[in-house]
Design an enzyme around this catalytic site. Structure first.
Site, mmCIF file in Angstrom:
data_model
loop_
_atom_site.group_PDB
_atom_site.id
_atom_site.type_symbol
_atom_site.label_atom_id
_atom_site.label_comp_id
_atom_site.label_asym_id
_atom_site.label_seq_id
_atom_site.Cartn_x
_atom_site.Cartn_y
_atom_site.Cartn_z
ATOM 1 N N GLY A 123 0.825 -1.194 0.000
ATOM 2 C CA GLY A 123 0.000 0.000 0.000
ATOM 3 C C GLY A 123 0.860 1.245 0.000
ATOM 4 N N THR A 147 -4.394 -2.916 -1.494
ATOM 5 C CA THR A 147 -4.988 -2.496 -0.229
ATOM 6 C C THR A 147 -6.494 -2.618 -0.310
ATOM 7 O OG1 THR A 147 -5.448 -0.622 1.241
ATOM 8 C CG2 THR A 147 -4.859 -0.085 -1.014
ATOM 9 N N ASP A 149 -8.373 -0.793 1.329
ATOM 10 C CA ASP A 149 -8.890 0.568 1.484
ATOM 11 C C ASP A 149 -8.988 1.312 0.152
ATOM 12 O OD1 ASP A 149 -9.047 0.194 4.198
ATOM 13 O OD2 ASP A 149 -7.174 1.232 4.648
#
Length: 390
Positions: A123, A147, A149
């Site tokens: 990430g 990731t 996210d």
């Protein structure tokens, strides 16, 4: 012109694990085998280089084979890496080595392996750390973003996000039925320390009534709690006797403090304010204080599961693109997904912005408050906080 000599390439996974990492490794090894290149799997992120430097691991033992792992019996030869979550190389999620001798060991381990280039899967935090190591060591680096996210800058998608989105969406679907059966308010906490992509996407797909993300609701406020309770009361008047709330872990508490269990905090605040609303005797809030409010933290379940078909494809094209860049000797680049195609960007061009964001404790790739996904959620009537509910 690109060199056609045999190359020795290292590959490692850094930061938190996610679905699709093994699919990247598989793609890299399979394509490298066709070119008669050697791929060395570095165990446990950059710590694997320390083991090599200290003589704990022999370089030859790190060489990866194209068939993945042997399976006994009639399934012998089955290649299952693209279906496996986690990382077969292991991964570490830790900060930049503070001690100079640790950095020197990492650089020495790279040198002893005599690598021509390194593929780092990580990430934006890992990218920051490994970029500095590569500069100090003079490494040829290619980075693949991963990731759940989905907050790595300059790429529309990172490996792992799609599977995590599916996992959270399925959890919301399942929780909806128990919420409806018991007429409960279910508050579900999902990952997203700095960015709300996962909460927003899965909340829309999972039929959430309320979605709170850091970009739109940096912290809980009395006004937000009041607005949410009144919104839930309105749902009850419209014959929806339950509610599904999604909150990203990056939303802070009432005093703007980080709260590990922000879903539980929000559930308690809803209970307290519901009693306050009902104390004024208004019919529209009648019974709101009797609703059972429960919090669920999905936690690391979001990092698990068989990678989705999109994540497997993304992982595969990212892995192949990384080797194409090495083949062309276009080093120090970030592989990205943009407008439905795999591309790359120069690390020298993008790292100043990423480092600035880290210094300012801001997200390199947040949800756009004016973007289409936010407008979509708002158009569905989803409560996103007071700033989007005027």
């Amino acid at each position: 012109m690109p060199m056609n000599t045999k190359k020795k390439i290292g590959i490692l996974t850094s930061g938190g694990d996610c679905p699709g990492l093994n699919a990247i490794i598989r793609a890299v090894v399979k394509y490298a085998h066709l070119k008669d290149w050697d791929i060395f799997g570095i165990p446990r992120g950059t710590d694997g280089f320390i083991d090599v430097a200290q003589g704990k691991v022999e370089p030859e033992s790190l060489k990866l084979q194209p068939h993945g792992y042997d399976v006994p019996g009639v399934l012998q030869g089955l290649d299952i890496l693209q279906f496996m979550s986690g990382s077969v190389l292991g991964s570490l999620s830790r900060g930049n080595p503070a001690e100079e001798d640790v950095t020197l060991d990492i650089i020495e381990g790279y040198k002893r392996l005599e690598l021509d280039a390194l593929i780092a899967i990580g990430g934006d935090g890992s990218l920051d750390i490994i970029y500095d190591l590569a500069k100090k060591g003079g490494w040829n680096l290619v980075v693949i973003p991963k990731t759940i996210d989905n907050d790595v800058a300059f790429t529309e998608r990172s490996v792992g996000f799609d599977t995590a989105r599916n996992t959270v969406t399925q959890a919301l679907y399942d929780l909806t039925f128990t919420a409806a059966s018991h007429e409960r308010i279910m508050v579900v906490q999902v990952m997203g320390r700095d960015a709300g992509h996962l909460a927003l996407h899965s909340g829309i797909a999972g039929g959430a009534d309320c979605i709170l993300i850091p970009e739109l609701c940096p912290q809980l406020t009395p006004k937000t709690i009041e607005g949410m309770c009144k919104y839930i009361a309105k749902l009850r008047c419209d014959r929806r006797k339950f509610a599904l709330i999604v909150i990203a872990e990056g939303v802070h508490g009432l005093n703007n403090q980080k709260d590990t269990y922000i879903a539980e905090t929000l559930a308690n605040l809803i209970r307290e304010y519901s009693h306050h609303l009902c104390s004024n005797g208004s019919n529209e809030y009648q019974g709101l204080d009797e609703i059972d409010t429960r919090a669920t933290v999905l936690g690391h379940l979001q990092r698990c599961g068989v990678p989705s078909s999109f994540d497997r494809i993304l992982a595969t094209v990212f892995g192949i693109k990384a080797l194409h860049l090495i083949e062309e000797e276009r080093y120090n680049r970030l592989v990205i997904w943009q407008n439905g195609c795999v591309e790359s960007k120069s690390l020298e061009q993008i790292m100043p912005m990423i480092k600035w964001c880290h210094q300012e404790n801001s997200c390199p790739s947040p949800v756009d408050p004016e973007g289409f996904m936010v407008r979509t959620a708002s158009s569905l009537g989803i409560y996103l906080g007071e700033s989007n509910h005027d």
